[in-house]
Scaffold this active site. Sequence first.
Site, PDB file in Angstrom:
ATOM      1  CG  HIS A  37     -56.699 -39.858  33.517  1.00 29.81           C
ATOM      2  ND1 HIS A  37     -57.103 -40.729  32.524  1.00 29.81           N
ATOM      3  CD2 HIS A  37     -55.463 -39.430  33.170  1.00 29.81           C
ATOM      4  CE1 HIS A  37     -56.144 -40.818  31.619  1.00 29.81           C
ATOM      5  NE2 HIS A  37     -55.133 -40.038  31.987  1.00 29.81           N
ATOM      6  CG  HIS A 122     -55.605 -32.023  27.992  1.00 28.45           C
ATOM      7  ND1 HIS A 122     -54.219 -31.933  28.005  1.00 28.45           N
ATOM      8  CD2 HIS A 122     -55.900 -33.213  27.394  1.00 28.45           C
ATOM      9  CE1 HIS A 122     -53.713 -33.003  27.413  1.00 28.45           C
ATOM     10  NE2 HIS A 122     -54.701 -33.802  27.048  1.00 28.45           N
TER      11      HIS A 122
END
Length: 181
Positions: A37, A122
Amino acid sequence: MKRLFVGLALPATCKNALFELDPQLPGLRWVPEEQLHLTLSFLGTVEASGEDRLRQALGEVRVPSFFLPLRGVGAFNSRSRPSVVWVGVGKGHPHLFALHRRIQDAVLSAGLQADLKPFHPHVTVGRAKNISSQALQPFVRSHAETEFGLVKVTGFELYSSVLTATGANHCLEMHQEFCSD
């Protein structure tokens, strides 16, 4: 009390591509596919009443939908001892930063402590332990420009996280669509 964070779920095709990227290097633990995720805000341990207020505040978050590229591989602390291997989001997207800001505002309006660290979007794909930057660099360099797909972002998730000996296990607590277009 739960350990909570807000994040973006990834489509199965992107998760699979990132999981398959595992270079199988000693000292590098790849994140399980189902745990991949992009974290928007880490909240830490939150009491039930705070979680209720947070859910309500997150329900008010709105930004237009957008596409987010998954692109390039890097590492945090790459010059000394790498700690995290990540996949980036290119230059990101203005709506991603707007979404992050609105989520932080929701956290504050719920009376919770916002994550004040600078936002470097990120996807964590690996956790490094006892691996040298020299051992990791060929892999990072070979994927510095690799495209891993586009994510259509139309909402976000609230997750709980339980720490175990093999890493954190994430559980979906809430999905919030925010499309305002």
